[in-house]
Enzyme design. Sequence first.
Site, PDB file in Angstrom:
ATOM      1  N   LYS A  68       3.541   0.714   1.055  1.00 23.65           N
ATOM      2  CA  LYS A  68       3.157   2.113   0.856  1.00 23.65           C
ATOM      3  C   LYS A  68       2.834   2.829   2.164  1.00 23.65           C
ATOM      4  CE  LYS A  68       3.052   2.776  -3.716  1.00 23.65           C
ATOM      5  NZ  LYS A  68       3.734   3.914  -4.374  1.00 23.65           N
ATOM      6  N   THR A  90      -4.360  13.096  -2.002  1.00 23.55           N
ATOM      7  CA  THR A  90      -3.527  12.433  -3.003  1.00 23.55           C
ATOM      8  C   THR A  90      -4.431  11.930  -4.106  1.00 23.55           C
ATOM      9  OG1 THR A  90      -1.631  10.955  -3.326  1.00 23.55           O
ATOM     10  CG2 THR A  90      -3.517  10.039  -2.150  1.00 23.55           C
ATOM     11  N   SER A  93      -5.046   5.198  -7.563  1.00 23.63           N
ATOM     12  CA  SER A  93      -6.081   4.167  -7.628  1.00 23.63           C
ATOM     13  C   SER A  93      -5.612   2.920  -6.906  1.00 23.63           C
ATOM     14  CB  SER A  93      -6.377   3.820  -9.089  1.00 23.63           C
ATOM     15  OG  SER A  93      -5.194   3.379  -9.705  1.00 23.63           O
ATOM     16  N   ASN A  95      -2.464   1.200  -3.843  1.00 21.51           N
ATOM     17  CA  ASN A  95      -2.102   1.044  -2.444  1.00 21.51           C
ATOM     18  C   ASN A  95      -1.752   2.360  -1.754  1.00 21.51           C
ATOM     19  OD1 ASN A  95      -2.455  -1.757  -2.431  1.00 21.51           O
ATOM     20  ND2 ASN A  95      -0.400  -2.105  -3.263  1.00 21.51           N
ATOM     21  N   TYR A 130     -10.684   2.930   5.678  1.00 18.29           N
ATOM     22  CA  TYR A 130      -9.771   3.714   6.508  1.00 18.29           C
ATOM     23  C   TYR A 130     -10.243   5.161   6.683  1.00 18.29           C
ATOM     24  CZ  TYR A 130      -6.705  -0.301   5.783  1.00 18.29           C
ATOM     25  OH  TYR A 130      -6.181  -1.567   5.743  1.00 18.29           O
ATOM     26  N   GLY A 195       7.395   3.883  -9.833  1.00 20.96           N
ATOM     27  CA  GLY A 195       7.819   5.276  -9.747  1.00 20.96           C
ATOM     28  C   GLY A 195       9.184   5.433  -9.112  1.00 20.96           C
ATOM     29  N   GLY A 197       9.973   5.016  -5.747  1.00 20.69           N
ATOM     30  CA  GLY A 197      10.026   5.411  -4.333  1.00 20.69           C
ATOM     31  C   GLY A 197      10.641   4.331  -3.454  1.00 20.69           C
ATOM     32  N   ALA A 223       5.997  -2.737 -19.086  1.00 18.08           N
ATOM     33  CA  ALA A 223       6.087  -1.390 -18.488  1.00 18.08           C
ATOM     34  C   ALA A 223       7.547  -1.178 -18.102  1.00 18.08           C
ATOM     35  CB  ALA A 223       5.170  -1.281 -17.267  1.00 18.08           C
ATOM     36  N   SER A 323       6.173  -6.757  -2.168  1.00 12.85           N
ATOM     37  CA  SER A 323       5.774  -5.392  -1.839  1.00 12.85           C
ATOM     38  C   SER A 323       4.348  -5.226  -1.347  1.00 12.85           C
ATOM     39  CB  SER A 323       6.003  -4.505  -3.062  1.00 12.85           C
ATOM     40  OG  SER A 323       5.379  -5.075  -4.192  1.00 12.85           O
TER      41      SER A 323
END
Lengths: 341, 341
Positions: A68, A90, A93, A95, A130, A195, A197, A223, A323
């Site tokens: 991400k 943004t 909840s 990454n 961060y 999603g 991306g 899912a 990932s």
Amino acid sequence: METLKQDTSALSLQQEYAASLPSILAARARIQPYAHVTPVLTCSSINAEAGRNLHFKCENFQKGGAFKFRGACNAVFSLPEETAKQGVVTHSSGNHAAAVALAAQIRGIPAHIVVPKNSPACKIANVERYGGNVITCEPTMESREKTAKTVQDETGAVMIPPFNDGRVMSGQGTVFVEFLEQVPNLDAIFVPISGGGLTSGIALAAKALKPTIKIFAAEPMGADDAAQSKAAGKIVTLPEVNTIADGLRAFLGDLTWPVVRDLVEDVITVSDCEIVNAMKMCYERLKVTVEPSAVVGLAAVLSHRFQEDPRHLNCNDIGIILSGGNVDLDALWTSISQSIQ
Amino acid sequence: METLKQDTSALSLQQEYAASLPSILAARARIQPYAHVTPVLTCSSINAEAGRNLHFKCENFQKGGAFKFRGACNAVFSLPEETAKQGVVTHSSGNHAAAVALAAQIRGIPAHIVVPKNSPACKIANVERYGGNVITCEPTMESREKTAKTVQDETGAVMIPPFNDGRVMSGQGTVFVEFLEQVPNLDAIFVPISGGGLTSGIALAAKALKPTIKIFAAEPMGADDAAQSKAAGKIVTLPEVNTIADGLRAFLGDLTWPVVRDLVEDVITVSDCEIVNAMKMCYERLKVTVEPSAVVGLAAVLSHRFQEDPRHLNCNDIGIILSGGNVDLDALWTSISQSIQ
């Protein structure tokens, strides 16, 4: 239009999508000073089990612990100076939240992160580590969007969407450019899909750089909106999702879906039990910490559906995107114990 | 003799030990076709906690899941053809057993592995996966040695000791040669110590290639024979050991001890609680699977004893050997839960 698309080569189509090889190469140059070139690992005992040569692209070692960061970093560093000063916002909840906070911290601009109030403490802690400004909201999409809109209105911050955004898709596509340099002989690549991306960014880079490569997406049975969308030829959303893979619960967007529709060979679904087995294999044999969402590609490669499909017997060298690796070990163990009982 | 050693430079002393830079470089060339060049990982959030730049040499990604393959491979491939044909034998319940089996499998010779009958099933499975001939014995050192001797007498197989052997020490020393190429500016290096094979191999390579580097050994408080040996100026063995770090329960040998005595700066001991904390840090932040024995170096760097020692304030770039990643996850979780309660 649909017919035309199917008759035209994948490469020439790229201008129609929200990202393209040029935008992906530009993203690579943009994020290069900040992102890790993640290592590729192999494991002979897993290869023996899969009957193929598997190459694991370890985005769990990426900054922030997941791919991400690539998309968030590209989006944050794409902003003009004047716009960037207003900060970014943004709602997430997972990454993406930490990735946006980290990218903003590196650029030295404020990041407002809207987080559902039932989010795990460790995820909120990551955002705060961060330097992100955490704003809690109710655990509904409506509340998330409304709260983010309020922050935008009050601060002038720019929204950085988690996947349905050309800059984010381009950033995620850099994974493939790197991967192909590391393993030029890839025949196929397996990508976790949520999603879309990561999948769309990788597919656009892959079909431009190596048109013969097969792109497989993998997702949990609980899912399986992407698989249903491919079957229906349009975006399908689900009334509810149920899977251990907490990072794969989103649905495709209008910018990611056309790429998935046109360039993805197949979406393979796997059970939570297969996910847990693949995780155990990664921990015990590959020696890496991965989150449940990260291993659906491995689970799909090992599945009967893929292994026994005669069309894919010539896929000898397979790239698998691991990932991310952000897990709360205590919570993970509890959920694994429950899921395998 | 002791006085002379202290007055002479470390480099000129190497001829007196069972391994040397030339034997380590020869080992490197010998094992290069078979062993992985393991990656070095860094993590900014762990650096922030340590106040130093930590470089993790990930031997958990080595073939067989631990650095042990280097020494076993060097020993097995050092054997003349006629001798090798008779096969090799060792007694071990841990990573050395699997390493010898794997090296022998690669060379195509028999490996007889004497394993105490109370060894964890996963360790025995590892040996069998690499084609080793498993011979069980009683869980005492006497029975292990006697059984191995019987195998030697019956088969003519050559004994490959786990650490007290020049070929094995030379193989382990290749870790440092690689590491220094990857991170030339290392000021210090932290090595888990048990029998001393890894520590002595690394110390000999390090003091020859970069004499200013400081070598620290780390071990559990519950098996602190190396620290006691350094304090006493002679090998100390313990009536019993008690630690979660199951790979660090052996005592120094007569070949490894002189190197530890002369070239190791200090032996730092850590509690099992510090070990568990360091493991959690590796899993959650570095994203790697490590066994308890692998993280004592990290635990030592984070300890008050090291952090507050004014002599070591200039150790900015520190190499940490993550020695292995072979864990039975279920058993590990149980033992961690017990140790932190």
